[in-house]
Design an enzyme around this catalytic site. Structure first.
Site, PDB file in Angstrom:
ATOM      1  N   GLY A  51     -24.443  -2.979  50.366  1.00 52.75           N
ATOM      2  CA  GLY A  51     -23.319  -2.264  49.769  1.00 52.75           C
ATOM      3  C   GLY A  51     -23.697  -0.837  49.405  1.00 52.75           C
ATOM      4  N   ASN A  77     -18.552  -3.842  38.279  1.00 50.69           N
ATOM      5  CA  ASN A  77     -19.608  -4.853  38.273  1.00 50.69           C
ATOM      6  C   ASN A  77     -20.042  -5.270  36.873  1.00 50.69           C
ATOM      7  OD1 ASN A  77     -20.367  -2.022  38.826  1.00 50.69           O
ATOM      8  ND2 ASN A  77     -22.422  -2.723  38.300  1.00 50.69           N
ATOM      9  N   GLN A 131     -18.056  -5.774  44.400  1.00 55.67           N
ATOM     10  CA  GLN A 131     -17.827  -6.885  43.460  1.00 55.67           C
ATOM     11  C   GLN A 131     -16.556  -7.650  43.777  1.00 55.67           C
ATOM     12  OE1 GLN A 131     -19.485  -8.504  41.125  1.00 55.67           O
ATOM     13  NE2 GLN A 131     -21.229  -7.134  41.339  1.00 55.67           N
ATOM     14  N   THR A 144     -31.274  -0.867  65.586  1.00 57.90           N
ATOM     15  CA  THR A 144     -30.972  -2.155  66.225  1.00 57.90           C
ATOM     16  C   THR A 144     -30.271  -3.081  65.236  1.00 57.90           C
ATOM     17  OG1 THR A 144     -32.862  -1.907  67.675  1.00 57.90           O
ATOM     18  CG2 THR A 144     -32.029  -4.152  67.372  1.00 57.90           C
ATOM     19  N   CYS A 188     -29.085  -3.930  37.930  1.00 58.06           N
ATOM     20  CA  CYS A 188     -29.860  -2.700  38.047  1.00 58.06           C
ATOM     21  C   CYS A 188     -30.227  -2.154  36.667  1.00 58.06           C
ATOM     22  CB  CYS A 188     -29.055  -1.626  38.784  1.00 58.06           C
ATOM     23  SG  CYS A 188     -28.019  -2.268  40.071  1.00 58.06           S
TER      24      CYS A 188
HETATM   25  C1  PLP Z   1     -19.900  -2.440  42.490  1.00 56.17           C
HETATM   26  C2  PLP Z   1     -21.183  -2.463  43.245  1.00 56.17           C
HETATM   27  N1  PLP Z   1     -21.411  -1.518  44.180  1.00 56.17           N
HETATM   28  C3  PLP Z   1     -22.524  -1.488  44.897  1.00 56.17           C
HETATM   29  C4  PLP Z   1     -23.520  -2.421  44.703  1.00 56.17           C
HETATM   30  C5  PLP Z   1     -24.745  -2.362  45.530  1.00 56.17           C
HETATM   31  O1  PLP Z   1     -24.706  -3.363  46.496  1.00 56.17           O
HETATM   32  P1  PLP Z   1     -26.030  -3.845  47.256  1.00 56.17           P
HETATM   33  O2  PLP Z   1     -26.799  -4.670  46.279  1.00 56.17           O
HETATM   34  O3  PLP Z   1     -25.513  -4.678  48.399  1.00 56.17           O
HETATM   35  O4  PLP Z   1     -26.739  -2.636  47.691  1.00 56.17           O
HETATM   36  C6  PLP Z   1     -23.345  -3.420  43.738  1.00 56.17           C
HETATM   37  C7  PLP Z   1     -24.405  -4.405  43.459  1.00 56.17           C
HETATM   38  O5  PLP Z   1     -24.560  -4.884  42.349  1.00 56.17           O
HETATM   39  C8  PLP Z   1     -22.141  -3.443  42.989  1.00 56.17           C
HETATM   40  O6  PLP Z   1     -21.908  -4.369  42.079  1.00 56.17           O
END
Ligand code: PLP
Length: 386
Positions: free
Chosen positions: A72, A155, A183, A241, A329
């Site tokens: 993401g 999130n 999310q 790839t 995070c």
């Molecule tokens: C709203 C949101 N955006 C982006 C991300 C990042 O996604 P990824 O862990 O697949 O890089 C997250 C992951 O917690 C998220 O909750």
């Protein structure tokens, strides 16, 4: 010790057995490179295009509007940097808009575009529930605004933004609209036509698919400067790839999630509401964060006055409950999260955050156990802090 309880589905979800089964042949048997002309390559190419079609069906878009990525975060990076730099190269403008509660994958990318590439950036404020208003967006839009990025669902606090209305406001002023739906992917409708968005990011591990794969929907004609140059994969927008097994897994997981969406949401909403009412009733000085109604079916998020959120997570883990304080995070950081500060919460409250996120396989016993241990843990922590 009692069975461990996983209430951190907003951080990541387990991969469904049928998704693992769909991926397995593409590791050691059908291991061809989709770019190769021989039979192994053709088999991989077939799997790739079937996955693309399957995903396009769920998103209500064309297969060529899907760009496969590694997560993401990468999708968000490609959307923001790719669209901003392409728009500038075409002389269309220099102004970007994001909301103040975006995931760092969007917020930090937008700030880097401001600091390193001289874009002008507006960070829209949110109300006490974390919502961005269309009025605030309309007021911030300028003739040189090239891109607006506002997340579908948050999130940390689960609030759901009115994406279709926000996208309409952006389009009225000629700006592109991107939404981070990472999310939302496990719970909310993803029809890009109904949402009216130009770009939408997803990551498979949030909807019971594998980690390490994601996608960006980019409406046909959306100019994107590639973040990764090299081969001509993904129509030159993302070289490298293809990770065929993970892409196949992402498609299978998305399809399954779409089929189970209504039932999953019904179950999760009822568990979420039990959690919310029990916690607010039994824990003094507790508040729900996010919107009381416009919230993800799986997300119960709180703040507790005078509590250290990270310490609370350790106590909960010892009591068999896996949870999170804000986003994954943020775990380990002693600062209140950007999101909770944007809601206007004072640090005494904002530092004591807890996110409980239920999932497809959460059982009512899990909820009962959690609400039976949480009030005592908080009471003990408060007593120890006096
Ligand atoms: C709203 C949101 N955006 C982006 C991300 C990042 O996604 P990824 O862990 O697949 O890089 C997250 C992951 O917690 C998220 O909750």
């Amino acid at each position: 010790m009692a069975k461990p309880i996983y209430l951190d589905h907003a951080a990541t979800t387990p991969v469904e057995p049928e998704v693992v089964a769909a991926m397995l042949p593409y590791f050691a048997q059908e291991y061809g490179n989709p770019a190769s002309v021989h039979r192994w390559g053709q088999c991989a190419e077939h799997a790739l295009s079937s996955a693309r079609e399957q995903i396009a069906g769920v998103l209500n878009c064309s297969a060529d509007e899907i760009i496969f990525t590694a997560c993401g975060s990468e999708s968000d990076n490609l959307a923001l940097r790719g669209a901003a730099l392409a728009a500038r190269a075409a002389g269309r403008g220099n102004h970007l808009i994001v909301s103040a509660v975006e995931h760092p994958a969007v917020l930090d990318t937008a700030r880097q575009l401001r600091e390193r590439h001289d874009f002008e950036l507006s960070e829209l404020p949110v109300d006490e529930h974390g919502l961005t208003s269309t009025e605030d967006l309309s007021a911030a839009l300028r003739t040189d605004t090239v891109l607006v990025s506002i997340m579908y669902a948050n999130n940390e606090i689960g609030v759901i933004a009115p994406i279709a209305a926000l996208a309409r406001a952006a389009h009225e002023k000629g700006a592109l609209f991107h939404t981070d739906a990472v999310q939302a992917g496990s719970q909310l409708p993803l029809d890009v036509e109904a949402l009216g968005v130009d770009m939408l990011s997803l990551g498979a591990h949030k909807f019971y698919g594998p980690k390490g794969v994601g996608l960006l929907y980019a409406r046909r004609g959306t100019a994107l400067q590639p973040a990764q140059t090299g081969g001509s994969q993904e129509a030159g927008r993302r070289a490298g790839t293809h990770n065929v097994p993970l892409i196949v897994g992402m498609a299978a997981a998305l399809q399954l999630t779409e089929e189970l969406r209504k039932q999953d949401c019904r179950n999760m909403k009822s568990q979420r509401d039990s959690l919310i009412s029990a916690v607010l009733r039994s824990v003094p000085h507790s508040r729900l964060t996010g919107h009381p109604a416009r919230r993800l079916p799986n997300s119960a998020s709180f703040v507790f006055a005078g509590i250290d959120g990270n310490e609370l997570l350790m106590h909960l883990d010892l009591a068999g409950v896996a949870a999170s304080s804000g986003s994954a995070c943020k775990t380990g950081s002693p600062e209140p999260s950007t999101v909770l500060r944007a809601l206007g919460l004072p640090p005494r409250w904002a530092l004591g955050s807890l996110r409980l996120s239920v999932g497809r396989h959460t059982e009512s016993d899990d909820i009962e156990h959690t609400v039976s241990v949480l009030p005592d843990i908080i009471e003990r922590m408060r007593a120890a802090g006096d």
